[in-house]
Design a protein around this motif. Structure first.
Motif, PDB file in Angstrom:
ATOM      1  N   GLY A  13       0.816  -1.208   0.000  1.00 43.15           N
ATOM      2  CA  GLY A  13       0.000   0.000   0.000  1.00 43.15           C
ATOM      3  C   GLY A  13       0.850   1.259   0.000  1.00 43.15           C
ATOM      4  O   GLY A  13       0.547   2.229  -0.695  1.00 43.15           O
ATOM      5  N   ILE A  14       1.935   1.256   0.778  1.00 50.28           N
ATOM      6  CA  ILE A  14       2.850   2.403   0.773  1.00 50.28           C
ATOM      7  C   ILE A  14       3.449   2.594  -0.607  1.00 50.28           C
ATOM      8  O   ILE A  14       3.547   3.725  -1.125  1.00 50.28           O
ATOM      9  N   ALA A  15       3.865   1.495  -1.237  1.00 52.75           N
ATOM     10  CA  ALA A  15       4.434   1.588  -2.582  1.00 52.75           C
ATOM     11  C   ALA A  15       3.440   2.202  -3.563  1.00 52.75           C
ATOM     12  O   ALA A  15       3.807   3.040  -4.395  1.00 52.75           O
ATOM     13  N   ALA A  16       2.172   1.811  -3.452  1.00 49.75           N
ATOM     14  CA  ALA A  16       1.152   2.358  -4.344  1.00 49.75           C
ATOM     15  C   ALA A  16       0.984   3.864  -4.138  1.00 49.75           C
ATOM     16  O   ALA A  16       0.819   4.620  -5.108  1.00 49.75           O
ATOM     17  N   LEU A  17       1.056   4.303  -2.893  1.00 49.23           N
ATOM     18  CA  LEU A  17       0.851   5.721  -2.591  1.00 49.23           C
ATOM     19  C   LEU A  17       1.997   6.593  -3.095  1.00 49.23           C
ATOM     20  O   LEU A  17       1.779   7.744  -3.495  1.00 49.23           O
ATOM     21  N   ILE A  18       3.225   6.077  -3.075  1.00 47.38           N
ATOM     22  CA  ILE A  18       4.381   6.914  -3.424  1.00 47.38           C
ATOM     23  C   ILE A  18       4.944   6.615  -4.805  1.00 47.38           C
ATOM     24  O   ILE A  18       5.914   7.254  -5.223  1.00 47.38           O
ATOM     25  N   MET A  19       4.338   5.657  -5.523  1.00 47.72           N
ATOM     26  CA  MET A  19       4.902   5.216  -6.795  1.00 47.72           C
ATOM     27  C   MET A  19       5.075   6.349  -7.792  1.00 47.72           C
ATOM     28  O   MET A  19       6.108   6.472  -8.455  1.00 47.72           O
ATOM     29  N   ASP A  20       4.068   7.206  -7.924  1.00 48.22           N
ATOM     30  CA  ASP A  20       4.123   8.270  -8.924  1.00 48.22           C
ATOM     31  C   ASP A  20       4.910   9.482  -8.445  1.00 48.22           C
ATOM     32  O   ASP A  20       5.070  10.446  -9.190  1.00 48.22           O
ATOM     33  N   ARG A  21       5.406   9.454  -7.214  1.00 50.70           N
ATOM     34  CA  ARG A  21       6.261  10.525  -6.711  1.00 50.70           C
ATOM     35  C   ARG A  21       7.715  10.078  -6.651  1.00 50.70           C
ATOM     36  O   ARG A  21       8.609  10.780  -7.098  1.00 50.70           O
ATOM     37  N   ALA A  22       7.940   8.897  -6.083  1.00 48.63           N
ATOM     38  CA  ALA A  22       9.313   8.423  -5.916  1.00 48.63           C
ATOM     39  C   ALA A  22       9.898   7.899  -7.218  1.00 48.63           C
ATOM     40  O   ALA A  22      11.096   8.051  -7.467  1.00 48.63           O
ATOM     41  N   GLY A  23       9.073   7.290  -8.048  1.00 45.66           N
ATOM     42  CA  GLY A  23       9.571   6.700  -9.288  1.00 45.66           C
ATOM     43  C   GLY A  23       9.834   5.217  -9.139  1.00 45.66           C
ATOM     44  O   GLY A  23       9.997   4.684  -8.036  1.00 45.66           O
ATOM     45  N   ARG A  24       9.916   4.533 -10.279  1.00 41.95           N
ATOM     46  CA  ARG A  24      10.080   3.081 -10.277  1.00 41.95           C
ATOM     47  C   ARG A  24      11.504   2.669  -9.898  1.00 41.95           C
ATOM     48  O   ARG A  24      11.717   1.764  -9.094  1.00 41.95           O
ATOM     49  N   LYS A  25      12.512   3.332 -10.472  1.00 41.11           N
ATOM     50  CA  LYS A  25      13.904   2.926 -10.260  1.00 41.11           C
ATOM     51  C   LYS A  25      14.322   3.100  -8.804  1.00 41.11           C
ATOM     52  O   LYS A  25      15.014   2.247  -8.238  1.00 41.11           O
ATOM     53  N   VAL A  26      13.923   4.195  -8.196  1.00 38.52           N
ATOM     54  CA  VAL A  26      14.311   4.449  -6.806  1.00 38.52           C
ATOM     55  C   VAL A  26      13.761   3.354  -5.896  1.00 38.52           C
ATOM     56  O   VAL A  26      14.482   2.804  -5.040  1.00 38.52           O
ATOM     57  N   LEU A  27      12.481   3.014  -6.075  1.00 34.60           N
ATOM     58  CA  LEU A  27      11.874   1.987  -5.226  1.00 34.60           C
ATOM     59  C   LEU A  27      12.479   0.606  -5.484  1.00 34.60           C
ATOM     60  O   LEU A  27      12.664  -0.183  -4.555  1.00 34.60           O
ATOM     61  N   LEU A  28      12.793   0.304  -6.747  1.00 25.33           N
ATOM     62  CA  LEU A  28      13.447  -0.968  -7.042  1.00 25.33           C
ATOM     63  C   LEU A  28      14.807  -1.055  -6.362  1.00 25.33           C
ATOM     64  O   LEU A  28      15.186  -2.108  -5.823  1.00 25.33           O
ATOM     65  N   CYS A  29      15.561   0.033  -6.379  1.00 27.53           N
ATOM     66  CA  CYS A  29      16.881   0.034  -5.742  1.00 27.53           C
ATOM     67  C   CYS A  29      16.773  -0.105  -4.227  1.00 27.53           C
ATOM     68  O   CYS A  29      17.507  -0.893  -3.606  1.00 27.53           O
ATOM     69  N   ILE A  30      15.876   0.656  -3.611  1.00 29.93           N
ATOM     70  CA  ILE A  30      15.673   0.546  -2.159  1.00 29.93           C
ATOM     71  C   ILE A  30      15.241  -0.868  -1.795  1.00 29.93           C
ATOM     72  O   ILE A  30      15.746  -1.478  -0.838  1.00 29.93           O
ATOM     73  N   SER A  31      14.317  -1.401  -2.567  1.00 29.72           N
ATOM     74  CA  SER A  31      13.828  -2.757  -2.337  1.00 29.72           C
ATOM     75  C   SER A  31      14.962  -3.766  -2.457  1.00 29.72           C
ATOM     76  O   SER A  31      15.119  -4.657  -1.609  1.00 29.72           O
ATOM     77  N   GLY A  32      15.759  -3.646  -3.512  1.00 33.16           N
ATOM     78  CA  GLY A  32      16.856  -4.592  -3.734  1.00 33.16           C
ATOM     79  C   GLY A  32      17.896  -4.551  -2.630  1.00 33.16           C
ATOM     80  O   GLY A  32      18.391  -5.594  -2.186  1.00 33.16           O
ATOM     81  N   VAL A  33      18.244  -3.350  -2.174  1.00 32.60           N
ATOM     82  CA  VAL A  33      19.223  -3.221  -1.095  1.00 32.60           C
ATOM     83  C   VAL A  33      18.692  -3.847   0.190  1.00 32.60           C
ATOM     84  O   VAL A  33      19.417  -4.572   0.897  1.00 32.60           O
TER      85      VAL A  33
END
Length: 503
Positions: free
Chosen positions: A329-349
């Motif tokens: 749910g958090i990812a859905a709320l911030i997806m269009d602000r944070a961007g896809r690449k940033v969240l993928l990198c944070i997730s991967g780390v």
């Protein structure tokens, strides 16, 4: 005032303060989106994600149902360990076939009818399980729901990406994974109160509602325009964008892109950069999603709760489900602000670190690199090391599992499906999406079946260090190759792959 009137007003104001003020913050695209109303778009997305909700119920159903089926007094449907394994895993085989079927359906009958079609195997599958009188009925029911899950995992992301505009497409696309994990959690919760037959009946409700709801929703404008149905496409856009938006402008933009892409998929299209580049990215995203080891973490979950002295395993699985729902749910709320690449990198780390710590936990608790199974390891820890070390390190396993699941839910859970729905041209979307879905489910089946072999070859700790290494490679892959699609139209994304300036 439509977009052309607005453009003429700006030209008349050129050289004035008004021109500088307006053009400094508003493009032609912004002018259009300012007039859009999202109410009916949200309604269409809500109806469509009843499909992923059903998909989640399928994935979550086996966890509470298998213990009931193993201990049932009905000899006709009682499962042994091997039969229970097939009852749980046959879904992945059905889903792999469903991915191929979904790729064919979306091009032949459209996105809307494909959604309605995939609801039928859900309903029939759960109905067969509810009425099961022998093992084969259980297997057939699970296979049908797996088939529907494969179609759903392809069609729903495509449908949402083609009806949503760029300001909300990330949030709307993330709702797919959000509803999947909501369905899983819902099955866990319902399974604590309902028997396996009543639970199957309950799971059939969302796909039934989907069939009814989709009767009142439009086909995607892009599919309609690819079929030469401009009037129907304008009506669909008017429904999705509201009465004040000049939908002729968006319709013309989509129509131009459809004309440029061609009428349908041809093998020669694979030589085009706008096809082979996104296809390679989509396939690797799906491969790396499963290579993170998410299924292994979920496999260990019950034993980890047992080692941490959680008396109620059902409560533990509900906690895992709620964690997934919260962070997705958090990812859905911030997806269009944070961007896809940033969240993928944070997730991967986050997953890299937590999987590595998992390996440390298993290395320390076993005290040596042996080849025992998880359950044997869990039962043997106290005898070999004493109660103290097991209790002292339980928090390490729980923290690692929580961080891993949260990290996966934040990025590598929802984003591969979202990016898959955004990067392919319309004429190859069915074929390319089918290849990606087949890669995902095929890799999930292989990793699940080979998991015990990995444990024997690499030990428990080594297996999780391997998963940690794959998560680290995910981060490098994301930085080097995954495009940022935040705030871009589907046409602009494809222009970037084609190497032409975005219009």
């Amino acid at each position: 005032m439509d977009i052309q009137d607005e453009r003429r007003r700006l030209l008349d104001a050129e050289g004035t303060d008004e021109y500088e003020t307006v053009t400094g913050v508003r493009s032609e695209q912004d002018i259009y989106l300012d007039k859009v109303q999202n109410g009916k778009l949200y309604l269409a997305v809500f109806v469509s994600v009843l499909g992923p909700l059903s998909f989640g119920f399928v994935l979550g159903y086996s966890s509470p149902a298998i213990p009931d089926l193993i201990t049932t007094n009905d000899d006709r449907v009682r499962l042994n360990d091997d039969q229970a394994s097939w009852f749980g895993s046959i879904v992945t085989l059905g889903a792999a076939v469903g991915g191929l079927l979904g790729g064919w359906l979306v091009e032949r009958i459209g996105r809307k009818l494909s959604l309605m079609f995939c609801s039928l195997p859900f309903v029939f599958g759960f109905a067969i399980i509810t009425a099961a009188q022998n093992l084969w009925m259980l297997y057939v029911g699970r296979a049908l729901t797996g088939l529907a899950s494969g179609v759903t995992s392809l069609v729903v992301p495509v449908y949402i990406s083609e009806i949503a505009h760029e300001r909300v497409r990330g949030t709307m696309g993330s709702c797919v994974q959000l509803m999947v994990v909501t369905g899983i959690c819902g099955a866990y919760v319902a399974g604590t109160y309902l028997g396996w037959r009543w639970l199957a009946l309950c799971c059939s409700l969302p796909p039934t509602l989907l069939i009814v709801g989709m009767c009142f929703m439009p086909e995607t404008p892009r599919y309609l325009l690819s079929q030469g149905k401009r009037r129907e496409a304008e009506e669909a856009l008017r429904f999705l964008r509201g009465p004040d938006a000049p939908v002729q402008w968006e319709c013309a933009r989509i129509e131009e892109a459809c004309d440029h892409q061609g009428a349908g998929f041809k093998v020669s299209d694979l030589l085009e950069p706008c096809v082979y580049k996104p296809l390679a990215i989509g396939v690797l995203l799906m491969f790396f999603q499963q290579a993170t080891g998410i299924n292994a973490i979920m496999f260990y979950a019950e034993n980890i709760f047992e080692d941490a002295h959680f008396d109620n395993r059902a409560l533990g699985t509900v906690i895992v489900g709620l964690t997934q729902v919260f962070f997705t749910g958090i990812a859905a709320l911030i997806m269009d602000r944070a961007g896809r690449k940033v969240l993928l990198c944070i997730s991967g780390v986050a997953m890299t670190i937590s999987a590595a710590v998992f390996g440390v936990f298993f290395h320390l608790t076993t005290g040596q690199h042996n080849n025992t199974s998880v359950r044997a390891m869990a039962s043997g820890v106290e005898g070999s090391l004493g109660a103290g070390p097991e209790v002292d390190l339980a928090w390490l396993a729980l923290a690692s599992m929580g961080i891993f699941i949260a990290g996966f839910a934040l990025g590598w859970g929802p984003i591969p499906w979202l990016v898959m729905s955004e990067i392919f041209p319309s004429n190859v979307k069915g074929f390319a999406s089918a290849v990606c879905v087949l890669t995902n489910w095929g890799n999930a089946f292989i990793i699940t079946k080979c998991f015990q072999d990995l444990l024997a070859l690499l030990t428990n700790a080594g297996t999780f260090w391997l998963f940690s290494s794959m998560c680290a490679i995910n981060v490098v892959f994301t930085i080097a190759f995954v495009p940022e699609t935040k705030g871009k139209t589907l046409e602009q994304i494809q222009d970037n792959f084609r190497g032409t300036p975005a219009q």
